[in-house]
Design an enzyme around this catalytic site. Structure first.
Site, PDB file in Angstrom:
ATOM      1  N   SER A 106       0.825  -1.219   0.000  1.00  0.00           N
ATOM      2  CA  SER A 106       0.000   0.000   0.000  1.00  0.00           C
ATOM      3  C   SER A 106       0.856   1.265   0.000  1.00  0.00           C
ATOM      4  O   SER A 106       2.025   1.250   0.398  1.00  0.00           O
ATOM      5  CB  SER A 106      -0.918  -0.013   1.219  1.00  0.00           C
ATOM      6  OG  SER A 106      -1.676  -1.204   1.238  1.00  0.00           O
TER       7      SER A 106
HETATM    8  N1  SAM Z   1      -0.268  -5.212   4.284  1.00  0.00           N
HETATM    9  C1  SAM Z   1       0.384  -5.532   3.048  1.00  0.00           C
HETATM   10  C2  SAM Z   1       1.763  -4.987   2.963  1.00  0.00           C
HETATM   11  O1  SAM Z   1       2.250  -4.361   3.918  1.00  0.00           O
HETATM   12  O2  SAM Z   1       2.407  -5.229   1.937  1.00  0.00           O
HETATM   13  C3  SAM Z   1      -0.434  -5.140   1.835  1.00  0.00           C
HETATM   14  C4  SAM Z   1      -1.632  -5.985   1.705  1.00  0.00           C
HETATM   15  S1  SAM Z   1      -2.307  -6.142   0.080  1.00  0.00           S
HETATM   16  C5  SAM Z   1      -2.969  -4.541  -0.166  1.00  0.00           C
HETATM   17  C6  SAM Z   1      -3.702  -7.187   0.498  1.00  0.00           C
HETATM   18  C7  SAM Z   1      -3.314  -8.595   0.857  1.00  0.00           C
HETATM   19  O3  SAM Z   1      -4.453  -9.253   1.404  1.00  0.00           O
HETATM   20  C8  SAM Z   1      -2.876  -9.439  -0.325  1.00  0.00           C
HETATM   21  O4  SAM Z   1      -1.609  -9.985  -0.080  1.00  0.00           O
HETATM   22  C9  SAM Z   1      -3.941 -10.525  -0.416  1.00  0.00           C
HETATM   23  O5  SAM Z   1      -3.473 -11.778  -0.889  1.00  0.00           O
HETATM   24  C10 SAM Z   1      -4.390 -10.602   1.030  1.00  0.00           C
HETATM   25  N2  SAM Z   1      -5.698 -11.228   1.258  1.00  0.00           N
HETATM   26  C11 SAM Z   1      -6.834 -11.145   0.525  1.00  0.00           C
HETATM   27  N3  SAM Z   1      -7.821 -11.863   1.090  1.00  0.00           N
HETATM   28  C12 SAM Z   1      -7.296 -12.414   2.223  1.00  0.00           C
HETATM   29  C13 SAM Z   1      -7.804 -13.242   3.264  1.00  0.00           C
HETATM   30  N4  SAM Z   1      -9.067 -13.689   3.296  1.00  0.00           N
HETATM   31  N5  SAM Z   1      -6.977 -13.601   4.264  1.00  0.00           N
HETATM   32  C14 SAM Z   1      -5.687 -13.186   4.299  1.00  0.00           C
HETATM   33  N6  SAM Z   1      -5.150 -12.395   3.343  1.00  0.00           N
HETATM   34  C15 SAM Z   1      -5.937 -12.003   2.334  1.00  0.00           C
END
Ligand code: SAM
Length: 220
Positions: free
Chosen positions: A64
Site C-alpha cells: 500500500s
Molecule cells: N499489508 C500488506 C503490505 O504491507 O504489503 C499489503 C496488503 S495487500 C494490499 C492485500 C493482501 O491481502 C494481499 O496480499 C492478499 O493476498 C491478502 N488477502 C486477501 N484476502 C485475504 C484473506 N481472506 N486472508 C488473508 N489475506 C488475504
C-alpha cells in the site's frame, strides 16, 4: 556497519508524504524512518519504494501507499504491550511497522507464495516478533485471540464478525469497507462489549477474499 542506500529517500518520504499531511504520532514516524521499505518490494522497484503510491508485489497484489499505511498505523493507537492481528500480510511491510510498535504481531495471508516472500523480507530486514500464518483471515486467528488491535489491509464488503469477536475490550480495528473499487476506511473501538464506529475517509484496496469477505476471484 552497513550503510543504508535509501536513508535519505526514507526520511523525505516521512517528512513530505506523511508528517506534512498530518500524521503526527512520533512512534509511527520513527518506525517509518527505521523500517527499510525497499526490502519489501520486488527487485527493480527499490527506488520506487519511497514514492507516494502503491506498488505491485506479484500475484495481482500490492504494497500500500506509504501515507495510507501511516494513517492506518496511527489510528491503531498501539502501545508497546499490545497484541496485534493483521489480515493481508502482502509484502510484510505493514507487519514490520506493527512489530516495531507493539509486543507481538500475527499476520494472516491467503496466498502461500506471498506469505513465504513476506517471511523472507522480514528476515532480511531483521524484523522479529511477527508470525506469518497462511489462511483465510476473514475468520481471524482464534488461537491467539483476543487482540488489542486488528488491521485489515484488503477491502471487505462488511467487517468480518469473527474479527470483531476477537477484539479485546478497549481494542481498535481498522478496515477498508465498501464496494470492490473504492471503500471507506472505518475504525471500530470496543467499549464494554459495544462497538463505536468512526469513518476515516476514502481509500482503494485490493479485495479481501474469503468466507466473510468477497466470495471468490470473480465479483458480483
Ligand atoms: N499489508 C500488506 C503490505 O504491507 O504489503 C499489503 C496488503 S495487500 C494490499 C492485500 C493482501 O491481502 C494481499 O496480499 C492478499 O493476498 C491478502 N488477502 C486477501 N484476502 C485475504 C484473506 N481472506 N486472508 C488473508 N489475506 C488475504
Amino acid at each position: 556497519m552497513k550503510t543504508d542506500p535509501c536513508k535519505r529517500e526514507r526520511e523525505e518520504m516521512v517528512e513530505f508524504q506523511i508528517r506534512a499531511r498530518g500524521v503526527g504520532d512520533r512512534r509511527v514516524l520513527a518506525a517509518m524512518r527505521k523500517i527499510p521499505r525497499h526490502l519489501f518490494v520486488p527487485k527493480g522497484f527499490e527506488r520506487a519504494a519511497y514514492e507516494d503510491r502503491p506498488l505491485p508485489i506479484g500475484e495481482g497484489q500490492t504494497i500500500s501507499q506509504p501515507y495510507i499505511v501511516a494513517v492506518m498505523t496511527e489510528q491503531l493507537e498501539l502501545a508497546p504491550q499490545d497484541r496485534v492481528l493483521e489480515i493481508g500480510t502482502g509484502s510484510g511491510y505493514q507487519a514490520a511497522l506493527l512489530a516495531e510498535l507493539a509486543a507481538n504481531v500475527i499476520s494472516v495471508e491467503r496466498l502461500p507464495d506471498l506469505a513465504d516472500r513476506a517471511r523472507e523480507n522480514l528476515a532480511r530486514a531483521g524484523v522479529t516478533g511477527v508470525e506469518v500464518v497462511v489462511g483465510d483471515g476473514t475468520q481471524g486467528y482464534p488461537p491467539e485471540a483476543p487482540y488489542n488491535a486488528v488491521i485489515v489491509t484488503a477491502a471487505t464488503p462488511d467487517i468480518p464478525q469473527p474479527l470483531v469477536k476477537q477484539l479485546a475490550e478497549g481494542g481498535r480495528l481498522i478496515a477498508p469497507v465498501g464496494p470492490r473499487e473504492c471503500q471507506d476506511l472505518v475504525k471500530l473501538v470496543k467499549h464494554e462489549g459495544r462497538v463505536e464506529k468512526i469513518p476515516l475517509g476514502g481509500v482503494c484496496f485490493v479485495p479481501l477474499i474469503g468466507q466473510f469477505g468477497w466470495k471468490g476471484e470473480r465479483f458480483p
